[in-house]
Design a protein around this motif. Structure first.
Motif, short mmCIF file in Angstrom:
data_model
loop_
_atom_site.label_atom_id
_atom_site.label_comp_id
_atom_site.label_asym_id
_atom_site.label_seq_id
_atom_site.Cartn_x
_atom_site.Cartn_y
_atom_site.Cartn_z
N GLY A 1 0.80 -1.38 -0.11
CA GLY A 1 0.03 0.10 -0.15
C GLY A 1 0.84 1.14 -0.13
N LEU A 2 2.04 1.28 -0.41
CA LEU A 2 2.96 2.23 -0.42
C LEU A 2 3.28 2.83 -1.77
CD1 LEU A 2 5.70 0.99 2.11
CD2 LEU A 2 3.84 2.57 2.61
N GLN A 3 3.37 4.22 -1.90
CA GLN A 3 3.54 4.82 -3.17
C GLN A 3 5.05 4.98 -3.21
OE1 GLN A 3 2.25 8.87 -2.83
NE2 GLN A 3 2.02 8.94 -5.25
N MET A 4 5.56 4.33 -4.53
CA MET A 4 6.91 4.26 -4.70
C MET A 4 7.17 5.61 -5.48
SD MET A 4 9.99 2.78 -4.63
CE MET A 4 9.62 1.31 -4.14
N LEU A 5 8.46 6.21 -4.79
CA LEU A 5 8.66 7.59 -5.75
C LEU A 5 10.09 7.62 -6.28
CD1 LEU A 5 8.11 9.79 -2.31
CD2 LEU A 5 6.62 9.60 -4.17
N GLY A 6 10.86 6.41 -5.90
CA GLY A 6 12.06 6.42 -6.80
C GLY A 6 13.15 5.75 -6.02
N VAL A 7 14.47 5.76 -6.67
CA VAL A 7 15.66 5.20 -6.14
C VAL A 7 16.75 6.60 -6.01
CG1 VAL A 7 17.49 3.48 -6.13
CG2 VAL A 7 15.17 2.95 -6.87
N MET A 8 17.32 6.70 -5.11
CA MET A 8 18.53 7.75 -4.85
C MET A 8 19.55 7.10 -4.66
SD MET A 8 16.77 10.65 -2.26
CE MET A 8 16.70 9.40 -1.09
N SER A 9 20.74 7.54 -5.49
CA SER A 9 22.07 6.73 -5.29
C SER A 9 22.77 7.37 -4.13
CB SER A 9 22.88 6.84 -6.98
OG SER A 9 23.01 8.15 -7.15
N SER A 10 23.91 6.89 -3.78
CA SER A 10 24.71 7.33 -2.74
C SER A 10 26.02 7.83 -3.47
CB SER A 10 25.12 6.10 -1.73
OG SER A 10 24.01 5.45 -1.11
N PRO A 11 26.37 8.92 -2.86
CA PRO A 11 25.85 10.04 -1.77
C PRO A 11 24.58 10.58 -2.50
CG PRO A 11 27.66 10.83 -2.79
CD PRO A 11 27.87 9.54 -3.39
N CYS B 1 19.61 17.77 -5.71
CA CYS B 1 18.51 17.75 -6.76
C CYS B 1 17.64 16.38 -6.87
CB CYS B 1 19.24 18.02 -8.09
SG CYS B 1 20.46 16.91 -8.77
N THR B 2 18.21 15.32 -6.68
CA THR B 2 17.58 14.32 -6.76
C THR B 2 16.34 13.99 -5.45
OG1 THR B 2 19.26 13.07 -7.68
CG2 THR B 2 17.62 11.54 -6.60
N LEU B 3 16.90 14.43 -4.29
CA LEU B 3 15.91 14.43 -3.36
C LEU B 3 14.95 15.39 -3.40
CD1 LEU B 3 15.61 13.33 -0.45
CD2 LEU B 3 16.99 15.16 0.53
N ARG C 1 9.18 16.38 -4.65
CA ARG C 1 8.23 17.26 -5.73
C ARG C 1 7.33 16.12 -6.09
NH1 ARG C 1 12.08 21.35 -9.18
NH2 ARG C 1 12.04 23.05 -7.70
N ARG C 2 7.68 15.03 -6.35
CA ARG C 2 6.87 13.90 -7.05
C ARG C 2 5.81 13.52 -6.00
NH1 ARG C 2 10.88 10.00 -8.39
NH2 ARG C 2 11.59 11.58 -10.16
N TYR C 3 6.30 13.51 -4.80
CA TYR C 3 5.36 12.93 -3.66
C TYR C 3 4.21 14.20 -3.63
CZ TYR C 3 3.18 12.48 1.01
OH TYR C 3 2.16 12.12 1.72
#
Length: 388
Positions: free
Chosen positions: A94-104, A108-110, A115-117
């Protein structure tokens, strides 16, 4: 949630720089569960999968099932096939998937994730969460002290003869303000506040009361209780169960304990030993929610379980070929390991008929019998309305 303190600190700083100030952070799933249980629902879970993936998966399933989070974004480098698989698990929770953030983490990705949420919140109407906050620790302790947690009993049937083959004790909370609460409303809180043993002991005593009433009328029944794997890490509960059986003069065969499949990976030595102690006492052991977790054939052969409970989600589409293949292979596996197979979620006559045709012997579900309070269950056993 991140087990690397430096990365966690940098992520918190980045969120604050973007104007997010209400932040909970933890280094592991247990700490995250406790924080959320005490603070209430969160909008987004940022979860690092570079550590223990199994713990993260269990955590995502928990927050989704309890309605304590709305969306998730994954952190860390991840192969595409892993991303797809985890996305499916998150969506089923039941969770909305927003994406994957690479490390570090890049600022801008965060920002894109946030914004997508916010954009999707405007497009889709989010179902209101009835209990945005879990019960407080004080409320749970009060409920336990007042005896508000009750065992309801759901019958299990022999599908071939339609006779009662046992019953499962299910926890209910008769809350003085909120009314009757199901485990999804309080179990996460009971676990987070480390009160699960106290609740189980009360349910066990209520089960003993029911068994004593049946014995006076010349009847007997196997009762099943749910155990969380963490409860087996210490000997105290096992000793309590042993003494309870002796005081009431019941053999160990009277009780069956169900442990969810997801909790069976990487078991410490004490947990394995306590599973064996229960089995040597005569108690039966079942792997609950079989088929949707992460256990292995090796574990099935190594651990002293004598029953599998196939999760009801897997038999909803009883007419599909994949369901037939899965059920028949599980029937064959259970027979090869000399284990009893119980099918959960028997919600219609067509499912029951389909399971019988595939060689299944035991079932449980609303079509067969719904959970009942102790007194109603006792009356029902005198003249049970058996499925035909």
């Amino acid at each position: 949630m991140d087990d690397q303190s430096f990365q966690l600190g940098e992520l918190v700083k980045a969120l604050e720089q973007l104007g997010v100030n209400d932040i909970l952070h933890a280094s592991n799933s247990e700490g995250a569960m406790l924080h959320i249980a005490r603070s209430g629902c969160v909008d987004i879970v940022l979860c690092d999968f570079s550590g223990s993936a199994v713990n993260c998966l269990e955590f995502l399933a928990w927050v989704g099932k309890c309605g304590l989070a709305r969306a998730v974004a994954l952190c860390g480098d991840m192969k595409p096939e892993l991303h797809r698989a985890i996305e499916q698990i998150a969506c089923r929770s039941g969770l909305q998937m927003l994406g994957v953030m690479s490390s570090p983490t890049q600022l801008c990705t965060l920002q894109q994730i946030l914004r997508r949420y916010n954009r999707q919140r405007l497009v889709y109407e989010i179902e209101p969460i009835l209990h945005s906050r879990l019960p407080s620790e004080a409320d749970v302790r009060r409920g336990l002290a007042q005896g508000e947690f009750k065992a309801w009993f759901q019958p299990k049937f022999d599908l071939r003869t339609a006779e009662v083959a046992g019953a499962e004790a299910l926890a209910r909370w008769q809350h003085p303000v909120k009314g009757l609460l199901l485990p999804k409303d309080f179990l996460a809180a009971v676990l987070a506040y480390d009160l699960i043993d106290e609740m189980l002991k009360q349910l066990l005593q209520q089960g003993m009361n029911l068994l004593n009433a049946l014995r006076r009328s010349g009847q007997s029944l196997e009762l099943a209780f749910n155990l969380h794997a963490s409860q087996l890490a210490h000997n105290d509960l096992i000793e309590h169960i042993e003494q309870l059986l002796k005081r009431n003069n019941f053999p160990g065969e009277t009780l069956l304990f169900e442990v969810a499949e997801n909790g069976l990976l990487d078991l410490p030595r004490t947990t394995r030993e306590n599973l064996l102690r229960l089995r040597m006492m005569g108690c039966s052991l079942a792997i609950d929610d079989f088929g949707i977790g992460f256990s292995s054939l090796t574990l099935l052969c190594q651990l002293p379980f004598n029953q599998l409970k196939l999760d009801g989600q897997l038999v909803r589409s009883i007419e599909e070929e994949c369901t037939h293949a899965m059920v028949t292979s599980t029937v064959a596996l259970a027979r090869a390991l000399s284990m009893t197979l119980v099918i959960e979620g028997v919600s219609s006559q067509s499912i029951r008929d389909g399971l019988l045709s595939m060689g299944c012997s035991f079932g449980q579900g609303f079509h067969l019998g719904r959970p009942m309070e102790a007194q109603r269950f006792l009356r029902w056993l005198q003249a049970p309305e058996l499925p035909t």
